[in-house]
Design a protein around this motif. Structure first.
Motif, PDB file in Angstrom:
ATOM      1  N   GLN A 454      -8.411 -15.448 -29.590  1.00  0.00           N
ATOM      2  CA  GLN A 454      -9.773 -15.801 -29.970  1.00  0.00           C
ATOM      3  C   GLN A 454     -10.829 -15.008 -29.181  1.00  0.00           C
ATOM      4  O   GLN A 454     -11.897 -14.697 -29.703  1.00  0.00           O
ATOM      5  CB  GLN A 454      -9.989 -17.306 -29.787  1.00  0.00           C
ATOM      6  CG  GLN A 454      -9.170 -18.165 -30.745  1.00  0.00           C
ATOM      7  CD  GLN A 454      -9.384 -17.781 -32.185  1.00  0.00           C
ATOM      8  OE1 GLN A 454     -10.508 -17.800 -32.699  1.00  0.00           O
ATOM      9  NE2 GLN A 454      -8.295 -17.384 -32.864  1.00  0.00           N
ATOM     10  N   ARG A 457     -11.578 -11.675 -30.917  1.00  0.00           N
ATOM     11  CA  ARG A 457     -12.005 -11.689 -32.303  1.00  0.00           C
ATOM     12  C   ARG A 457     -13.486 -12.075 -32.411  1.00  0.00           C
ATOM     13  O   ARG A 457     -13.992 -12.857 -31.618  1.00  0.00           O
ATOM     14  CB  ARG A 457     -11.143 -12.665 -33.118  1.00  0.00           C
ATOM     15  CG  ARG A 457      -9.687 -12.228 -33.210  1.00  0.00           C
ATOM     16  CD  ARG A 457      -8.834 -13.247 -33.932  1.00  0.00           C
ATOM     17  NE  ARG A 457      -7.426 -12.817 -33.966  1.00  0.00           N
ATOM     18  CZ  ARG A 457      -6.437 -13.553 -34.460  1.00  0.00           C
ATOM     19  NH1 ARG A 457      -6.688 -14.763 -34.952  1.00  0.00           N
ATOM     20  NH2 ARG A 457      -5.200 -13.081 -34.459  1.00  0.00           N
ATOM     21  N   ARG A 458     -14.145 -11.546 -33.437  1.00  0.00           N
ATOM     22  CA  ARG A 458     -15.538 -11.875 -33.673  1.00  0.00           C
ATOM     23  C   ARG A 458     -15.648 -13.274 -34.274  1.00  0.00           C
ATOM     24  O   ARG A 458     -15.145 -13.546 -35.357  1.00  0.00           O
ATOM     25  CB  ARG A 458     -16.160 -10.858 -34.623  1.00  0.00           C
ATOM     26  CG  ARG A 458     -16.210  -9.434 -34.037  1.00  0.00           C
ATOM     27  CD  ARG A 458     -16.866  -8.482 -35.021  1.00  0.00           C
ATOM     28  NE  ARG A 458     -16.947  -7.125 -34.466  1.00  0.00           N
ATOM     29  CZ  ARG A 458     -17.476  -6.099 -35.113  1.00  0.00           C
ATOM     30  NH1 ARG A 458     -17.962  -6.278 -36.352  1.00  0.00           N
ATOM     31  NH2 ARG A 458     -17.515  -4.902 -34.547  1.00  0.00           N
ATOM     32  N   GLU A 467      -6.370 -15.053 -38.679  1.00  0.00           N
ATOM     33  CA  GLU A 467      -6.048 -13.870 -39.474  1.00  0.00           C
ATOM     34  C   GLU A 467      -4.731 -14.086 -40.208  1.00  0.00           C
ATOM     35  O   GLU A 467      -4.001 -15.054 -39.963  1.00  0.00           O
ATOM     36  CB  GLU A 467      -5.965 -12.639 -38.571  1.00  0.00           C
ATOM     37  CG  GLU A 467      -7.301 -12.292 -37.918  1.00  0.00           C
ATOM     38  CD  GLU A 467      -7.208 -11.048 -37.053  1.00  0.00           C
ATOM     39  OE1 GLU A 467      -6.070 -10.531 -36.884  1.00  0.00           O
ATOM     40  OE2 GLU A 467      -8.265 -10.605 -36.544  1.00  0.00           O
TER      41      GLU A 467
END
Length: 668
Positions: A454, A457-458, A467
């Motif tokens: 996390q 990730r954006r 994902e």
């Protein structure tokens, strides 16, 4: 599935029920003391079981709850409240609602019953959130399960645990929740559809066995009352409003009196004596009988429990717990003075009288026993007409429940015997997998897979970013039925010493067990020169029993023909149902006397047995019907080894051993 908040139907008044006194008394006692432990109702359809349960809910007064609490916590009982209600303290707002009634369908999954992870809240907040299941919704109410014997055993176990303790503990999908689940569990079942495991059956406090009314006047009364209710429900309810109110007041008075009821030492001794005479297992029956007797005394307005209270409620407490007393050991009879060498197989066939369906000997020509005549026909090579005799079915025996190992293959179907992997979404969630085939998301495993990444990730305002590579699916398992093929030796040698009577009794026991476990069964008999499919694959135990009772005995032993016919039937069934688990049960002494190709009958049978192992690769069981003496050849054991099958002797047909071997084979 229905809950009290959704229920808008007009309920038939409990006070207007006719007959079924045990059913009514058991439900009323649970209304007085919800901690009794649940009630099981066994009996026919159409005997007012569902009507009585819904009518009981109407008798219970509306209850005060904490507003917005999913568990309907009692604002005046902080000790049994959920964590949020205890934390809120005196700031809790109070609302009023009717007693919840949850009807649990047989198809209910474990997630829906105990509760599961709230996917929506988890995705929004990034924190695990819990969605209560049906047990949370039914807190302080009633859970009604129709055909509870068809419900998965692990769900029944969870229900009974919560019903006894009043608490539901959830440890799954990364969440740990404990919440109140004090409900009255009422289950109904038809014994013909199979029973519940004894371990679970014992957990029900009371059991009522009910049937339709045998009194014509009572049946007329039922018809008239139901017709009046259907035509004018409001008028009918108004007519019974006074009786309903009297029952409500009596329940309320009994609730107040319940803590004040006194139990004398003589009553404890009487309860212990009753349970010992009933040969119950353990001590739960004693505890439940005391609790039920105290509740009955409060219902009757007694200040102390009387022996009459105990005697009146004991049948409902012991009905499903009573066991047969152990049989005393019998000494072997003294041998006759002229006892010599053990009889040979031929002597048994000559001396043993044949039995007709009424279990009486039937004389053959010129006073010869039919078994002797059948053996003579066999030795003569069929030159004389073969006399066929129909034997009675022996006494069936109880079948032990032995849980088979899990099947590694993915199979479809439904049933109650073998536990296997399934590609449907109806099974029990056992673990997660990376394979994405069924669109059955395993949310807990998916979140755990995504959590370590996390920070990289954006987020874009999202609490959790998942994902494609993080997605996991649930792998489930369920119970399915099996296909059991009986291949029965019906030659003349089966007439000696009541072999066929005992064999038929064992087959009937397994047929009844197969019916309860939703198995399909078929039966092949071989005698003379050929094998015949007496019973095509079916789920009907009536057809199977009819074919079994009419099976005659006589002639040669075409063992190869029977095995070849069995291979044909199994191949056809595997083509129709590739996911099926077949098992072949051969009942014979293995002494083949008739060949299909004109060679050695025994050598031909050995080759066919080897083909079964190599080509079909199915579970097999051989029941050796040969009487063991000095001249025993052990041919059946040899065939079993060639087939890769288990083998048991004719003596084991009289015990639970055969059923245990069958179940063990189902696990291979």
């Amino acid at each position: 599935m229905q809950t009290a908040t959704k229920q808008q139907r007009t309920t038939y008044p409990f006070a207007a029920l006719v007959g079924q006194e045990d059913l009514q008394l058991g439900l009323l006692l649970h209304a007085v003391n919800p901690r009794l432990g649940g009630m099981l109702i066994r009996g026919e359809k159409g005997t007012a079981k569902s009507t009585a349960v819904r009518g009981l809910a109407e008798l219970l007064p509306v209850m005060e709850t904490v507003q917005g609490c999913p568990y309907h916590c009692d604002p005046r009982e902080s000790g049994t409240a959920c964590e949020e209600c205890r934390t809120a303290g005196s700031s809790r707002k109070i609302s009023v609602m009717p007693v919840p009634v949850v009807e649990l369908p047989v198809s209910a999954t474990e997630d829906r019953v105990v509760g599961s992870l709230d996917f929506e809240q988890t995705m929004k907040t990034g924190r695990r959130a819990f969605t209560p299941g049906l047990m949370g919704e039914a807190n302080r109410g009633i859970i009604y399960v129709d055909e509870i014997n068809l419900l998965d055993d692990h769900i029944v176990d969870v229900l009974l645990d919560a019903a006894g303790s009043g608490i539901n503990v959830v440890e799954r999908e990364g969440i740990s929740v404990t919440h109140p689940a004090g409900f009255i569990l009422v289950g109904t079942m038809n014994p013909e559809e199979g029973d519940i495991r004894p371990q679970l059956l014992d957990r029900f406090a009371l059991c009522a066995d009910i049937t339709g009314e045998a009194d014509p006047h009572a049946r007329v009364k039922i018809i008239k009352r139901r017709e009046t209710f259907d035509l004018a429900p409001a008028d009918f309810l108004a007519e019974w409003r006074t009786k309903q109110q009297e029952l409500r007041e009596k329940i309320a008075a009994a609730k107040k009196k319940l803590p004040q009821v006194v139990v004398a030492d003589t009553v404890y001794e009487y309860i212990g004596d009753l349970c010992m005479k009933a040969c119950v297992a353990g001590h739960r029956a004693d505890v439940v009988l005391l609790r039920a007797a105290v509740t009955l005394a409060a219902w009757r307005g007694h200040g102390r429990v009387t022996p009459g209270d105990v005697a009146d409620i004991a049948p409902m407490v012991l009905a499903h717990r009573r066991r047969q007393p152990p049989q005393p050991e019998q000494q072997a009879p003294e041998p006759p003075p002229d006892a010599g060498e053990p009889p040979t197989e031929q002597d048994e066939q000559q001396q043993a009288p044949e039995r007709r369906p009424d279990n009486r000997p039937e004389a053959g020509p010129a006073g010869e026993a039919p078994g002797q005549q059948a053996e003579a026909d066999k030795q003569a090579g069929g030159s004389q007409p073969v006399k066929e005799v129909v034997y009675a079915i022996g006494t069936p025996f109880a079948v032990k429940r032995v849980a088979p190992d899990r099947d590694r293959l993915v199979r479809r179907g439904s049933g109650r015997r073998s536990r296997t992997r399934t590609d449907s979404r109806a099974g029990r969630y056992v673990k997660s997998t990376c394979r994405r085939e069924r669109n059955d998301l395993a949310l807990d495993a998916t979140i755990r897979a995504a959590a370590p990444f996390q920070r990289r990730r954006r987020q874009n305002g999202r609490a959790l970013v998942i994902e494609k590579g993080d997605i996991r699916e649930k792998e489930r398992e369920k119970r399915i039925g099996n296909f059991i093929l009986f291949v029965v030796d019906a030659s003349g040698s089966m007439g000696a010493r009541q072999r066929m009577v005992e064999t038929k009794g064992a087959i009937l026991s397994l047929l009844l067990d197969a019916y309860q476990k939703r198995d399909r069964v078929a039966m092949i008999a071989f005698r003379g020169t050929q094998a015949e499919l007496l019973l095509p694959p079916t789920n009907s135990v009536e057809l199977a029993q009819k074919s079994l009772s009419e099976l005659p005995v006589g002639g040669k032993t075409p063992l190869t023909a029977g095995l070849v016919k069995a291979m044909e039937v199994i191949r056809q069934q595997l083509k129709r149902s590739p996911h099926m688990r077949p098992i072949l049960i051969l009942l014979s002494d293995g002494k083949a006397t008739a060949a299909m190709a004109g060679g050695s009958p025994l050598a031909e049978a050995r080759l066919t047995a080897a083909s079964i192992r190599e080509e079909l690769d199915i579970a097999c069981l051989v029941v050796d019907t040969e009487k063991k003496d000095l001249l025993s050849l052990g041919i059946a054991q040899e065939l079993a080894a060639i087939m890769g099958a288990k083998c048991c002797t004719i003596d084991q047909l009289k015990t639970d051993s055969l059923a245990g071997l069958v179940r063990a084979q189902l696990a291979t």
